[in-house]
Design an enzyme around this catalytic site. Sequence first.
Site, PDB file in Angstrom:
ATOM      1  N   ALA A  76      16.088   3.035   9.073  1.00  0.00           N
ATOM      2  CA  ALA A  76      16.743   4.001   9.486  1.00  0.00           C
ATOM      3  C   ALA A  76      16.174   4.503  10.938  1.00  0.00           C
ATOM      4  O   ALA A  76      16.886   5.381  11.350  1.00  0.00           O
ATOM      5  CB  ALA A  76      16.743   5.224   8.486  1.00  0.00           C
ATOM      6  N   ASN A 125       9.804   6.104   3.949  1.00  0.00           N
ATOM      7  CA  ASN A 125       9.471   4.673   4.473  1.00  0.00           C
ATOM      8  C   ASN A 125       9.358   4.559   5.955  1.00  0.00           C
ATOM      9  O   ASN A 125       8.739   3.916   6.513  1.00  0.00           O
ATOM     10  CB  ASN A 125      10.599   3.698   4.002  1.00  0.00           C
ATOM     11  CG  ASN A 125      10.650   3.242   2.645  1.00  0.00           C
ATOM     12  OD1 ASN A 125       9.449   2.948   2.142  1.00  0.00           O
ATOM     13  ND2 ASN A 125      11.728   3.365   1.908  1.00  0.00           N
ATOM     14  N   HIS A 136      14.665  12.076  12.180  1.00  0.00           N
ATOM     15  CA  HIS A 136      13.525  11.606  12.273  1.00  0.00           C
ATOM     16  C   HIS A 136      13.029  11.956  13.670  1.00  0.00           C
ATOM     17  O   HIS A 136      13.741  11.277  14.706  1.00  0.00           O
ATOM     18  CB  HIS A 136      13.433  10.317  11.627  1.00  0.00           C
ATOM     19  CG  HIS A 136      13.599   9.760  10.377  1.00  0.00           C
ATOM     20  ND1 HIS A 136      13.123  10.185   9.296  1.00  0.00           N
ATOM     21  CD2 HIS A 136      14.836   9.038  10.106  1.00  0.00           C
ATOM     22  CE1 HIS A 136      13.773   9.972   8.200  1.00  0.00           C
ATOM     23  NE2 HIS A 136      15.067   9.078   8.672  1.00  0.00           N
TER      24      HIS A 136
END
Length: 260
Positions: free
Chosen positions: A112, A181, A211
């Site tokens: 991602a 992850n 993020h």
Amino acid sequence: MKVAILGCGAIGSVVAHALQAGEVPGAELVGVVHAEKTDPPGLPVLDVESATAQADLVVECAGQRALAALGPDVVAAGTDLLVVSVGALADDALLAKLRDTGPGRLHLCSGAIGGLDVLAAAARTGGLDAVRIVTTKKAPALVQAWMDEPAAERLRTAAEPVQLMRAPAREVTAAFPASANVAASVALAIGDWDLVEATVVADPDASLTSHVITAEGRAGDYRFEVRNHPSPSNPTTSGVVPHAVLTAVARLAAPTGAFA
């Protein structure tokens, strides 16, 4: 390149159907391996031994436990392995088995986030002094099995953002295996689990998963922010992840002219 998919959930099913439809030139689906009682409709199903024997590449989309249990056998049989659940590689012994024993080769999917190539280059240019990643997701998606019911309910009904954990990437990855992850990817890219500080924030109003990665070092200062829509079938993962997997498969199947 013949490809088998390990896991057929929100990520694996999208990848499998795209390969079956011929959307990745040079790659052909041979089947999926899954643990559910009911087979996924319209897809060939194999056991892990048959998948390993028939495929040139096994794509792991089944989670950290499945990777730890089955990944070493895949590479030991001489089949390449593309890993999505990179958080499992916080276990140094597992990483060594997958990376160093072969003869199958280990490949990692960026999932991602982006910017990993720049961070890796910066780490080689005199090192990095500090690396941080802050992951923010909708609060209910961060409920974990290790939480007691009152804590889980407080998270489900939170009215404002809550910082759930701030710790080295290795610890955060273990605590939030389906959501961190990205922290593991950053740590693996720079080659230092202890340097990366990861924070997980639960936000009841977060419509997107974000993020934010920052790093400072001799080569420069870096900031990357990624905001992804959650997967409609599994809000713990981002909808872009299966397409990142397909991009990685495409690079392996026809690498000429692709970014390494």
